[in-house]
Structure formats: C-alpha cells, structure tokens
Design a protein around this motif. Structure first.
Motif, PDB file in Angstrom:
ATOM      1  N   ASN A  38       0.819  -1.210   0.000  1.00  0.00           N
ATOM      2  CA  ASN A  38       0.000   0.000   0.000  1.00  0.00           C
ATOM      3  C   ASN A  38       0.853   1.260   0.000  1.00  0.00           C
ATOM      4  N   LEU A  45      -4.863   4.305   1.971  1.00  0.00           N
ATOM      5  CA  LEU A  45      -4.578   3.582   3.208  1.00  0.00           C
ATOM      6  C   LEU A  45      -3.082   3.585   3.499  1.00  0.00           C
ATOM      7  N   LEU A  63      -7.031   1.285  11.594  1.00  0.00           N
ATOM      8  CA  LEU A  63      -6.396   1.408  10.287  1.00  0.00           C
ATOM      9  C   LEU A  63      -5.781   0.078   9.860  1.00  0.00           C
ATOM     10  N   GLU A  66      -8.600  -1.976   8.657  1.00  0.00           N
ATOM     11  CA  GLU A  66      -9.066  -1.508   7.346  1.00  0.00           C
ATOM     12  C   GLU A  66      -8.148  -1.990   6.231  1.00  0.00           C
ATOM     13  N   ILE A  67      -6.839  -1.904   6.464  1.00  0.00           N
ATOM     14  CA  ILE A  67      -5.880  -2.334   5.451  1.00  0.00           C
ATOM     15  C   ILE A  67      -5.956  -3.847   5.235  1.00  0.00           C
TER      16      ILE A  67
END
Length: 215
Positions: A38, A45, A63, A66-67
């Motif tokens: 990413n 992200l 986070l 989410e990733i």
C-alpha cells in the motif's frame, strides 16, 4: 480455507506458512507485505499508515483492520480463502475481523497456534541470519547455509538483523506475550484453536498442522 497462523517471534511461522500455502493453494496474507504494498503504490490507506510510521507511532488498530480487510476483499481470497500471518495482533483486531467475516457470510475454519518455549525462541532468534540480497532466512544451528555467511539461493551475503540480538529478541517476545498471546484464549473459547508443537522438527510440526486442518 480461512486460517490464522499465530505464534511468537521465532516460532517458525514463516517456514510453516510457505508449506501451508504450497499444499493448500491459499493466498498468504502477511500484514507487513500489505503495508509495504500500500505504501509503495501510494494508496490512501498506505499514505495514512506512512504518516504514523514517519512519526514513529504504531499504526492504530482500526487502520490496521481496514488495510487487512481491504486485502481480504480481493478475488483470490474470495475464491480460495486465506492464511493470515501477523493479523490480528490484538483481541480488538480479532473482534473486528470476526465482524468483517460475518458481514461477508464467512467464518474462520481454524487458528493454528505454534507453541514454543522462551528458551528455544531465544536460541532461534539470536541464531537467525538473513540474505541481504533476496531476504532468504537461515539459522546457524537449525538451517545453516551450505557455505557460512553465503546464501544458498542467490549467493548474497548473510547478516544478523539488529532485532535478532538477545536484548531485542527478549523484548519482542515480551511484547508478543502482552499484546498477542491473549488471542490464544480468545480463539480457544471460539472453538477453532489448534495448539501445535512448534518446537518439534519441521516435518513433525507440519504434520500436526495438516492434521488440524483436516488432512
């Protein structure tokens, strides 16, 4: 197959993950690899994660979730399942993963916990050597290269990582015991935990894993 691989630093997760991926043809989802991908690709992200890392701060749980779950939405995971390595790291992350899977009509099949005593972990961690060129991993006792200090695969120079000295290795184990070890109880209560002897030989450990996975 939807599986999580747990175990403290030096338990042999990388070696066993490679074997599981080869045998079961599932995507190996490593949190570190996802972060690097990413950040390299400049995704939103990735940019968020980089901001925390630049400040020397831990990336917040939400986070990280989410990733990781963003990766689990890719077609290969939908079709073949996944082997998660390095995620979840905390009970909170595990709860969020459960919520994500339930929302997508999925559930975990098995959580593999590689159990190794601290004495053995220290020997493993401080004896590890890594290739500067290709990243291949060796061990001065357990998996020595054919030629001392030289990678079998590419001929690159082997070195000891800074986090493989005794003091740092002990700290890494302590952090794991504090933050991640509670996941063992969490998944045991969920009824999907398989305790595996990570101190056995490579073949014996893998045989235990395949038995736990139903083969």
């Amino acid at each position: 197959m939807r599986t999580i691989l747990l175990g403290p630093p030096g338990a042999g997760k990388g070696t066993q993950a490679d074997r599981i991926v080869e045998k079961y043809n599932v995507p190996h989802i490593s949190t570190g690899d996802i972060f690097r991908e990413n950040i390299k690709n400049g995704t939103e992200l990735g940019k968020k994660a980089q901001e925390y890392m630049n400040r020397g701060e831990l990336v917040p749980d939400d986070l990280v979730v989410e990733i990781a779950t963003d990766r689990l939405l890719k077609d290969d995971c939908k079709e073949r399942g996944f082997l998660l390595d390095g995620f979840p790291r905390t009970v909170y992350q595990a709860q969020k993963l459960d919520e994500f899977l339930a929302a997508n009509g999925q559930k975990l099949d098995k959580v593999i916990d590689l159990e190794v005593s601290e004495d053995v972990l220290m020997i493993r961690l401080t004896g590890r050597r890594v290739c500067k060129a290709c990243g291949a991993s060796y061990h001065v006792v357990n998996i020595p290269p054919k030629q001392e200090g030289i990678c079998d695969k590419c001929g690159g120079e082997l070195f000891q990582r800074a986090d493989d000295n005794e003091e740092t290795a002990k700290n890494r184990i302590d952090v794991y015991n504090k933050e991640t070890a509670p996941l063992v109880d969490y998944y045991e209560k969920a009824g999907c935990l398989a305790r595996i002897d990570g101190a056995a030989g490579l073949e014996e450990t893998f045989s235990e894993i395949t038995a736990a996975l139903g083969e």
